[in-house]
Design a protein around this motif. Structure first.
Motif, PDB file in Angstrom:
ATOM      1  N   ARG A  88       0.821  -1.203   0.000  1.00 26.54           N
ATOM      2  CA  ARG A  88       0.000   0.000   0.000  1.00 26.54           C
ATOM      3  C   ARG A  88       0.862   1.262   0.000  1.00 26.54           C
ATOM      4  NH1 ARG A  88      -4.323   0.144   4.661  1.00 26.54           N
ATOM      5  NH2 ARG A  88      -2.976   1.612   5.708  1.00 26.54           N
ATOM      6  N   GLU A  97       6.249   3.827   7.433  1.00 26.95           N
ATOM      7  CA  GLU A  97       6.635   4.034   8.833  1.00 26.95           C
ATOM      8  C   GLU A  97       5.405   4.261   9.712  1.00 26.95           C
ATOM      9  OE1 GLU A  97       9.531   7.088   9.310  1.00 26.95           O
ATOM     10  OE2 GLU A  97      11.186   5.762   8.789  1.00 26.95           O
ATOM     11  N   ILE A 101       3.926   1.498  12.343  1.00 32.05           N
ATOM     12  CA  ILE A 101       3.861   1.852  13.760  1.00 32.05           C
ATOM     13  C   ILE A 101       2.454   1.614  14.291  1.00 32.05           C
ATOM     14  CG2 ILE A 101       3.807   3.832  15.329  1.00 32.05           C
ATOM     15  CD1 ILE A 101       6.299   4.862  13.905  1.00 32.05           C
ATOM     16  N   PHE A 105       1.318  -1.293  16.846  1.00 32.06           N
ATOM     17  CA  PHE A 105       0.758  -0.805  18.101  1.00 32.06           C
ATOM     18  C   PHE A 105      -0.503  -1.613  18.432  1.00 32.06           C
ATOM     19  CE2 PHE A 105      -1.359   2.873  20.482  1.00 32.06           C
ATOM     20  CZ  PHE A 105      -0.576   2.704  21.611  1.00 32.06           C
ATOM     21  N   MET A 226      11.060  -0.446  24.290  1.00 32.68           N
ATOM     22  CA  MET A 226      11.662   0.872  24.481  1.00 32.68           C
ATOM     23  C   MET A 226      13.185   0.778  24.532  1.00 32.68           C
ATOM     24  SD  MET A 226      10.172   3.588  24.587  1.00 32.68           S
ATOM     25  CE  MET A 226      11.311   4.881  24.243  1.00 32.68           C
ATOM     26  N   LEU A 229      14.618  -0.132  21.159  1.00 37.65           N
ATOM     27  CA  LEU A 229      14.550   1.017  20.252  1.00 37.65           C
ATOM     28  C   LEU A 229      15.652   2.024  20.562  1.00 37.65           C
ATOM     29  CD1 LEU A 229      10.714   1.768  20.094  1.00 37.65           C
ATOM     30  CD2 LEU A 229      12.197   1.194  18.182  1.00 37.65           C
ATOM     31  N   ILE A 233      18.706   3.257  18.103  1.00 38.38           N
ATOM     32  CA  ILE A 233      18.955   4.650  17.722  1.00 38.38           C
ATOM     33  C   ILE A 233      20.343   5.095  18.159  1.00 38.38           C
ATOM     34  CG2 ILE A 233      18.255   7.003  18.256  1.00 38.38           C
ATOM     35  CD1 ILE A 233      15.372   5.872  18.200  1.00 38.38           C
ATOM     36  N   PHE A 274      19.044   8.461  25.863  1.00 35.60           N
ATOM     37  CA  PHE A 274      18.363   8.556  24.578  1.00 35.60           C
ATOM     38  C   PHE A 274      18.312  10.011  24.116  1.00 35.60           C
ATOM     39  CE2 PHE A 274      14.049   8.770  22.441  1.00 35.60           C
ATOM     40  CZ  PHE A 274      14.451   8.178  21.278  1.00 35.60           C
ATOM     41  N   LEU A 278      20.259  11.762  21.013  1.00 35.33           N
ATOM     42  CA  LEU A 278      19.449  12.348  19.943  1.00 35.33           C
ATOM     43  C   LEU A 278      19.865  13.780  19.647  1.00 35.33           C
ATOM     44  CD1 LEU A 278      15.701  11.436  20.235  1.00 35.33           C
ATOM     45  CD2 LEU A 278      17.362  10.793  18.529  1.00 35.33           C
TER      46      LEU A 278
ATOM     47  N   ASN B  50       0.685  14.232  10.971  1.00 37.64           N
ATOM     48  CA  ASN B  50       1.089  12.823  10.900  1.00 37.64           C
ATOM     49  C   ASN B  50       2.168  12.472  11.914  1.00 37.64           C
ATOM     50  OD1 ASN B  50      -0.702  11.942   8.978  1.00 37.64           O
ATOM     51  ND2 ASN B  50       0.624  12.578   7.297  1.00 37.64           N
ATOM     52  N   ILE B  52       2.616  10.904  15.109  1.00 37.20           N
ATOM     53  CA  ILE B  52       1.760  10.108  15.983  1.00 37.20           C
ATOM     54  C   ILE B  52       2.274  10.211  17.417  1.00 37.20           C
ATOM     55  CG2 ILE B  52       0.780   7.826  16.370  1.00 37.20           C
ATOM     56  CD1 ILE B  52       0.109   8.793  13.638  1.00 37.20           C
ATOM     57  N   LEU B  54       2.072   8.878  21.087  1.00 41.04           N
ATOM     58  CA  LEU B  54       1.545   7.744  21.855  1.00 41.04           C
ATOM     59  C   LEU B  54       1.598   8.055  23.345  1.00 41.04           C
ATOM     60  CD1 LEU B  54       3.202   4.821  19.844  1.00 41.04           C
ATOM     61  CD2 LEU B  54       0.929   5.773  19.593  1.00 41.04           C
ATOM     62  N   LEU B 101      13.732  16.765  15.443  1.00 41.91           N
ATOM     63  CA  LEU B 101      14.294  15.587  14.781  1.00 41.91           C
ATOM     64  C   LEU B 101      13.222  14.928  13.918  1.00 41.91           C
ATOM     65  CD1 LEU B 101      15.897  14.387  18.051  1.00 41.91           C
ATOM     66  CD2 LEU B 101      17.133  15.317  16.116  1.00 41.91           C
ATOM     67  N   ILE B 104      10.029   9.868  13.416  1.00 41.50           N
ATOM     68  CA  ILE B 104      10.115   8.551  14.041  1.00 41.50           C
ATOM     69  C   ILE B 104      10.642   8.654  15.480  1.00 41.50           C
ATOM     70  CG2 ILE B 104      12.455   7.928  13.322  1.00 41.50           C
ATOM     71  CD1 ILE B 104       9.734   5.608  12.544  1.00 41.50           C
ATOM     72  N   TYR B 105      11.563   9.591  15.721  1.00 43.90           N
ATOM     73  CA  TYR B 105      12.091   9.752  17.076  1.00 43.90           C
ATOM     74  C   TYR B 105      11.019  10.259  18.025  1.00 43.90           C
ATOM     75  CZ  TYR B 105      16.650   9.372  14.859  1.00 43.90           C
ATOM     76  OH  TYR B 105      17.718   8.926  14.148  1.00 43.90           O
ATOM     77  N   VAL B 107       7.788   9.631  17.774  1.00 42.54           N
ATOM     78  CA  VAL B 107       6.911   8.499  18.098  1.00 42.54           C
ATOM     79  C   VAL B 107       7.546   7.633  19.180  1.00 42.54           C
ATOM     80  CG1 VAL B 107       5.699   6.510  17.181  1.00 42.54           C
ATOM     81  CG2 VAL B 107       6.047   8.489  15.744  1.00 42.54           C
ATOM     82  N   ILE B 108       8.833   7.320  18.987  1.00 39.90           N
ATOM     83  CA  ILE B 108       9.501   6.428  19.927  1.00 39.90           C
ATOM     84  C   ILE B 108       9.565   7.056  21.314  1.00 39.90           C
ATOM     85  CG2 ILE B 108      11.708   5.356  20.480  1.00 39.90           C
ATOM     86  CD1 ILE B 108      12.092   5.103  17.428  1.00 39.90           C
ATOM     87  N   VAL B 233      -5.925   7.197  20.283  1.00 42.28           N
ATOM     88  CA  VAL B 233      -5.427   7.124  18.902  1.00 42.28           C
ATOM     89  C   VAL B 233      -6.422   6.409  18.004  1.00 42.28           C
ATOM     90  CG1 VAL B 233      -3.537   6.377  17.427  1.00 42.28           C
ATOM     91  CG2 VAL B 233      -3.064   7.090  19.744  1.00 42.28           C
ATOM     92  N   LEU B 237      -8.412   8.025  14.801  1.00 40.97           N
ATOM     93  CA  LEU B 237      -8.159   7.451  13.479  1.00 40.97           C
ATOM     94  C   LEU B 237      -9.435   6.902  12.864  1.00 40.97           C
ATOM     95  CD1 LEU B 237      -4.847   5.475  13.883  1.00 40.97           C
ATOM     96  CD2 LEU B 237      -5.189   7.646  12.734  1.00 40.97           C
ATOM     97  N   VAL B 281      -6.622   0.338  10.770  1.00 40.95           N
ATOM     98  CA  VAL B 281      -5.449   0.726   9.983  1.00 40.95           C
ATOM     99  C   VAL B 281      -5.527   0.135   8.574  1.00 40.95           C
ATOM    100  CG1 VAL B 281      -2.942   0.548   9.829  1.00 40.95           C
ATOM    101  CG2 VAL B 281      -4.021   0.969  12.034  1.00 40.95           C
ATOM    102  N   PRO B 285      -8.004   3.537   6.457  1.00 39.71           N
ATOM    103  CA  PRO B 285      -6.796   4.271   6.844  1.00 39.71           C
ATOM    104  C   PRO B 285      -7.049   5.769   7.007  1.00 39.71           C
ATOM    105  CG  PRO B 285      -6.643   3.493   4.585  1.00 39.71           C
ATOM    106  CD  PRO B 285      -7.855   2.870   5.165  1.00 39.71           C
TER     107      PRO B 285
END
Lengths: 290, 304
Positions: A88, A97, A101, A105, A226, A229, A233, A274, A278, B50, B52, B54, B101, B104-105, B107-108, B233, B237, B281, B285
């Motif tokens: 997709r 991404e 995610i 999740f 966590m 991850l 990184i 972290f 970063l 966009n 996300i 959490l 940044l 992705i960072y 989100v994490i 979330v 969504l 999802v 979407p």
């Protein structure tokens, strides 16, 4: 005291390094950020405990079964769940991404729910080879040493395979340039599935070795994800050597904080590292500037 | 201008309703209002960009915990104000360190933030104050809480409507489309994202603060329940996070379903929720509202 921290930190770091290695393979090769990674780890840990308690199977034999089982599960998961998302997202940057995610999740809650139903919310542990062994003047439980050895063997053999074999070359080609890999006849879809499955196998072996020496519960998955991850990184995303080094570093720091300050502050220490990494080097300690 | 008038009328009706319902129904309405406010506040930042987040429960729990700590020493409006300020300060800290940044960072970091705050508060309570749980004794009825929550819903949706029409909304949409392009057209990326994230997180903190008197007894494990982040979330969504009414459309049915599942399947409902999330999802979407638009468009095409 310093020696104790060093030895225990390295032993803990071995598990972390292996877990991070699996996650970095999944993200580097299959381009999937797997938030359910810690739940897979825990599932393997529960399976080991279950096999030990109900069937009396030695953890060392269990691991030989759990690793391949993890590979199969990862392969299936990729084919059923991740492949449609990859298709997709074709051509749209960042779409995979976000989608991966969100999907993982959801998977996190499914796996956690299954574990809560099957094993309950209590803390679980087994007593297996729980006698002290002298290592450089420090008494370390034998089960920890065995877990460390398993992580070392699994991790290092993978590193050697990736660096030396033709199969490793193909994996690295897909990780570096997924766009041009098909030009030399590489089936990117197949390789992505292998990468994801391999990552799941490493998560399973890591989880099974955690179960040998540590107490855990069905709610701990987020913490494992966590930490993995953060190590990925820190080491630079997709960098195998970086993941190994950062894993050991995190193990040392955590053991240091837990023994010198308070075990309740280890996660705070992890997060601080972290953030510092970063802000200082967003590409990771071993990553190259893109 | 019919739509704002209609929204105000609906708000007035919703404000009168609790005078005529049973305690159980009022409880359900508070729950619905809470999740509509959470999902709308979440979508205020994440819907267009966009990015996300959490970490909903990190802010929600902080709000609740602020009330638990301060409720006996300060008057209620000041307590709420403090909760808002603490939430804003926390959001600034998180935003400043992660929003410059790659997404992705962010989100994490937000993924683990709730766990971090929970462990820090637990550590502080156990080692410094020596107690884990706290009590909230406030002279508030369920109706008062409902009205406050309804006000938060109105603020969250009103703010979103205003932002969508303003330059800020345009900037957020541009960031969501392509950050590089947005930067080249002169949008101050970090400042825009930071402003919207702080706004959204402050609202979420206030929702936690307003909801907290319902619990009476509060401890970290209760207020930092990750299911709250998850539900927020999925609700946003499901309805469509980039639309004004999307979070509301998603929150109400999902909240009722969640209530029904947690009563009838207390053990297995996380599995159902996870599977539903995955289904959202995969199948919708862009949310229900976008799905309805597509359906309407294809019906029109088949008629002509």
């Amino acid at each position: 005291m310093a020696m104790t921290t060093l030895v225990l930190g390295l032993v803990l770091g071995g598990t972390y390094a292996l877990l991070a290695l699996g996650l970095t393979l999944q993200y580097g090769i299959a381009r999937i950020m797997n938030l359910a990674y810690g739940e897979v780890t825990l599932l393997a840990a529960f399976v080991l405990v279950f096999l030990f308690q109900s069937a009396g199977l030695s953890p060392l034999i269990s691991i030989l079964l759990i690793g391949p089982a993890g590979y199969l599960m990862g392969s299936l998961l990729y084919a059923v769940m991740m492949r449609p998302l990859v298709q997709r997202a074709e051509g749209k940057t960042g779409k995979l991404e976000v989608d991966s995610i969100l999907a993982t999740f959801g998977l996190l809650f499914v796996l956690q729910g299954i574990m809560l139903v099957l094993f309950g919310a209590n803390f679980t542990s087994i007593s297996y080879l729980d006698q002290g062994v002298d290592v450089f003047g420090v008494s370390v439980a034998l089960n920890r040493l065995i877990a460390f050895a398993i992580c070392l063997v699994a991790g290092l053999s993978l590193v050697v395979l990736l660096a030396r074999s033709r199969w490793g070359l193909i994996l690295r080609a897909v990780a570096l340039t997924p766009g041009s890999a098909p030009l030399v006849g590489i089936d990117v879809n197949k390789v992505s599935r292998q990468g994801f499955a391999l990552g799941t196998a490493l998560a399973s072996i890591g989880g099974a070795s955690v179960a040998m020496y540590q107490t855990f519960s069905a709610n701990d998955g987020v913490v494992f994800t966590m930490k993995a991850l953060i190590i990925v990184i820190m080491g630079g995303v997709g960098n195998v050597v970086g993941a190994l080094a950062a894993g050991f570093a995190l193990g040392l720091v955590e053991t240091f904080v837990a023994t010198m300050f308070d075990p309740g502050l280890t996660l705070a220490a992890t997060f601080s590292i972290f953030l510092i990494v970063l802000i200082w080097r967003p590409q990771g300690l071993f990553g190259r500037r893109s | 201008m019919i739509r704002p008038a209609f929204a105000l009328l609906a708000l007035a009706v919703l404000a009168i309703v609790p005078l005529f319902v049973s305690d159980y129904e009022l409880g359900l309405m508070i729950g619905m209002a809470t999740y509509v406010a959470l999902a709308s506040a979440w979508a205020l930042f994440s819907g267009h960009t966009n990015y996300i987040s959490l970490a909903t429960v990190a802010f929600y729990g902080t709000g609740a915990y602020t009330v638990a700590v301060l409720n006996e020493s300060l008057p209620y409006p000041v307590v709420i104000l403090c909760a808002g300020l603490i939430g804003a300060a926390m959001a600034l800290l998180v935003g400043l360190s992660t929003l410059r940044l790659s997404g992705i960072y962010f989100v994490i970091f937000t993924f683990g933030l709730a766990e971090l705050v929970r462990q820090l508060i637990t550590w502080y309570e156990v080692t410094i104050t020596g107690t884990l749980g706290r009590y909230i004794f406030l002279d508030l009825t369920a109706r008062d809480i409902y009205w406050q929550m309804l006000a938060l819903v109105a603020i969250a949706i009103g703010l979103t409507a205003w932002i969508n029409r303003s330059r800020l909304g345009l900037a957020l949409r541009a960031i969501g489309d392509d950050e590089v392009v947005a930067a080249h057209s002169g949008i101050p990326l970090a400042r825009t994202k930071l402003f919207a994230f702080t706004l959204s997180a402050t609202l979420i903190t206030l929702v936690g603060a307003v909801a907290s008197p319902r619990w009476v007894y509060v401890e970290p494990l209760i207020v930092f329940n990750p299911t709250v982040s998850f539900l927020t979330v999925i609700m946003a969504l499901l309805g469509g996070a980039n639309r004004l009414w999307g979070p509301l459309v998603g929150a109400i049915p999902l909240f009722l379903l969640f209530e029904w599942l947690s009563v009838n399947f207390p053990d297995t409902y996380p599995i159902f929720l996870g599977l539903m999330f995955i289904a959202v999802v995969f199948v919708l979407p862009n949310g229900i509202l976008a799905g309805l638009d597509n359906l309407r468009a294809s019906l029109k095409r088949s008629k002509s």
